[in-house]
Motif scaffolding. Structure first.
Motif, PDB file in Angstrom:
ATOM      1  N   TYR A 126       0.762  -1.166   0.203  1.00  0.00           N
ATOM      2  CA  TYR A 126      -0.040   0.149  -0.007  1.00  0.00           C
ATOM      3  C   TYR A 126       0.854   1.043   0.120  1.00  0.00           C
ATOM      4  N   GLY A 127       1.965   1.227   0.938  1.00  0.00           N
ATOM      5  CA  GLY A 127       2.904   2.390   0.950  1.00  0.00           C
ATOM      6  C   GLY A 127       3.591   2.607  -0.537  1.00  0.00           C
ATOM      7  N   ILE A 128       4.148   1.574  -1.134  1.00  0.00           N
ATOM      8  CA  ILE A 128       4.682   1.500  -2.357  1.00  0.00           C
ATOM      9  C   ILE A 128       3.799   2.112  -3.179  1.00  0.00           C
ATOM     10  N   ARG A 129       2.515   1.737  -3.207  1.00  0.00           N
ATOM     11  CA  ARG A 129       1.530   2.210  -4.334  1.00  0.00           C
ATOM     12  C   ARG A 129       1.071   3.629  -4.309  1.00  0.00           C
ATOM     13  N   GLN A 130       1.001   4.124  -3.031  1.00  0.00           N
ATOM     14  CA  GLN A 130       0.619   5.607  -2.968  1.00  0.00           C
ATOM     15  C   GLN A 130       1.944   6.408  -3.353  1.00  0.00           C
ATOM     16  N   SER A 131       3.182   5.870  -3.018  1.00  0.00           N
ATOM     17  CA  SER A 131       4.079   6.635  -3.342  1.00  0.00           C
ATOM     18  C   SER A 131       4.488   6.635  -4.841  1.00  0.00           C
ATOM     19  N   LEU A 132       4.162   5.595  -5.501  1.00  0.00           N
ATOM     20  CA  LEU A 132       4.278   5.598  -6.980  1.00  0.00           C
ATOM     21  C   LEU A 132       3.047   6.568  -7.649  1.00  0.00           C
ATOM     22  N   ILE A 133       1.922   6.522  -6.912  1.00  0.00           N
ATOM     23  CA  ILE A 133       0.756   7.159  -7.448  1.00  0.00           C
ATOM     24  C   ILE A 133       1.006   8.662  -7.390  1.00  0.00           C
ATOM     25  N   LYS A 134       1.818   9.263  -6.002  1.00  0.00           N
ATOM     26  CA  LYS A 134       2.287  10.653  -5.931  1.00  0.00           C
ATOM     27  C   LYS A 134       3.218  10.730  -6.744  1.00  0.00           C
ATOM     28  N   PHE A 135       4.255  10.133  -7.076  1.00  0.00           N
ATOM     29  CA  PHE A 135       5.690  10.375  -7.957  1.00  0.00           C
ATOM     30  C   PHE A 135       4.994  10.389  -9.546  1.00  0.00           C
ATOM     31  N   SER A 136       3.961   9.669  -9.816  1.00  0.00           N
ATOM     32  CA  SER A 136       3.635   9.859 -11.358  1.00  0.00           C
ATOM     33  C   SER A 136       2.827  11.165 -11.515  1.00  0.00           C
ATOM     34  N   ALA A 139       5.249  13.756 -11.517  1.00  0.00           N
ATOM     35  CA  ALA A 139       6.124  13.942 -12.655  1.00  0.00           C
ATOM     36  C   ALA A 139       5.241  13.931 -13.981  1.00  0.00           C
ATOM     37  N   ARG A 140       4.196  13.732 -13.929  1.00  0.00           N
ATOM     38  CA  ARG A 140       3.110  13.676 -15.095  1.00  0.00           C
ATOM     39  C   ARG A 140       3.738  12.868 -16.263  1.00  0.00           C
ATOM     40  N   ILE A 141       3.815  11.672 -15.774  1.00  0.00           N
ATOM     41  CA  ILE A 141       4.629  10.684 -16.784  1.00  0.00           C
ATOM     42  C   ILE A 141       3.672  10.085 -17.667  1.00  0.00           C
ATOM     43  N   CYS A 142       2.211  10.077 -17.134  1.00  0.00           N
ATOM     44  CA  CYS A 142       1.258   9.615 -18.358  1.00  0.00           C
ATOM     45  C   CYS A 142      -0.313   9.634 -17.974  1.00  0.00           C
ATOM     46  N   GLN A 143      -0.943   9.680 -18.583  1.00  0.00           N
ATOM     47  CA  GLN A 143      -2.304   9.881 -18.055  1.00  0.00           C
ATOM     48  C   GLN A 143      -3.023   8.668 -18.038  1.00  0.00           C
ATOM     49  N   GLU A 144      -4.335   8.957 -17.462  1.00  0.00           N
ATOM     50  CA  GLU A 144      -5.110   7.633 -17.041  1.00  0.00           C
ATOM     51  C   GLU A 144      -5.547   7.133 -18.357  1.00  0.00           C
ATOM     52  N   PRO A 145      -5.778   5.841 -18.488  1.00  0.00           N
ATOM     53  CA  PRO A 145      -5.726   4.663 -17.376  1.00  0.00           C
ATOM     54  C   PRO A 145      -4.158   4.195 -17.219  1.00  0.00           C
ATOM     55  N   ILE A 146      -3.343   4.818 -18.266  1.00  0.00           N
ATOM     56  CA  ILE A 146      -2.008   4.082 -18.432  1.00  0.00           C
ATOM     57  C   ILE A 146      -1.291   4.195 -17.129  1.00  0.00           C
ATOM     58  N   ARG A 147      -1.659   5.358 -16.267  1.00  0.00           N
ATOM     59  CA  ARG A 147      -1.081   5.857 -15.091  1.00  0.00           C
ATOM     60  C   ARG A 147      -1.417   4.633 -14.001  1.00  0.00           C
ATOM     61  N   THR A 148      -2.645   3.879 -13.954  1.00  0.00           N
ATOM     62  CA  THR A 148      -2.994   3.199 -13.116  1.00  0.00           C
ATOM     63  C   THR A 148      -2.214   1.865 -13.403  1.00  0.00           C
ATOM     64  N   TYR A 149      -2.208   1.560 -14.833  1.00  0.00           N
ATOM     65  CA  TYR A 149      -1.550   0.290 -15.123  1.00  0.00           C
ATOM     66  C   TYR A 149       0.148   0.338 -14.743  1.00  0.00           C
TER      67      TYR A 149
END
Length: 210
Positions: A126-136, A139-149
């Motif tokens: 859960y902590g890893i997932r939340q950290s990746l969500i905040k980072f993405s 950084a605006r790496i990609c948009q939904e739904p690709i960000r979720t994947y």
């Protein structure tokens, strides 16, 4: 006479060497099947179920409960196997002074799994997932739904990395808390190793003083 004594001494020396070689073989235990790295992935089956629900275009959430039952079955089988092994060992070694109760051994393994297979993995991922969500998001790496994947794939990729540290942390917690209460602390082999380490340290100190 001297030659006969010499032969007897050689035979005794060989017998002692053979007995020393046989002792380590007897002390070596069979590897724990349920602690095998690949088998330990069964504890993370709900996470794979969540990932499939994320990636699947259909409503996969209704099947998530089956992945949860895989982990429950794995925990139950491991706990029962450890209790059964303790029962068979107590039955075989009747002269053993301190015999761990099979129920307490099974309970010890069950509590171990509650930490190593349920609580710590769930909060870690859960902590890893939340950290990746905040980072993405930052950084605006990609948009939904690709960000979720992207987040889900990286969280799953972290599972092989966190399995061993979580297991070792749980062993440390159990050795210093519950196993002292249950009376399942250091085994005789572990005590002998600690005594040998102390003797080595003392001998090194004596050599330095000399």
């Amino acid at each position: 006479m001297a030659k006969g004594k010499g032969k007897d001494d050689k035979k005794k020396g060989k017998g002692e060497e053979e007995s020393k070689e046989e002792k380590p073989k007897e002390s070596e235990k069979a590897p724990d099947f349920f602690r095998h790295p690949y088998v330990r992935y069964l504890a993370y089956a709900p996470e794979f179920g969540n990932a499939l629900a994320t990636f699947s275009p259909c409503h996969f959430g209704k099947f998530w409960c089956y992945f949860n039952k895989i982990t429950q079955t794995y925990i139950l089988l491991d706990s029962l196997s450890k209790g059964n092994a303790a029962y068979l060992q107590n039955k075989a070694d009747e002269q053993q002074a301190e015999k761990p109760h099979p129920i307490m051994v099974a309970l010890d393994r069950y509590v171990w799994h509650m930490f190593a297979s349920v609580i710590l993995p769930r909060y870690s991922l859960y902590g890893i997932r939340q950290s990746l969500i905040k980072f993405s998001n930052f950084a605006r790496i990609c948009q939904e739904p690709i960000r979720t994947y992207f987040v889900t794939a990286l969280a799953l990729a972290s599972i092989p990395v966190i399995i061993k540290p979580i297991d070792e942390l749980t062993d440390h917690i159990m050795d210093n808390s519950f196993r002292k209460i249950y009376g399942l602390g250091d085994k005789p082999d572990d005590k002998d190793k600690k005594d040998e380490d102390k003797d080595d340290k003392d001998s090194k100190k004596d050599k330095k003083k000399k």
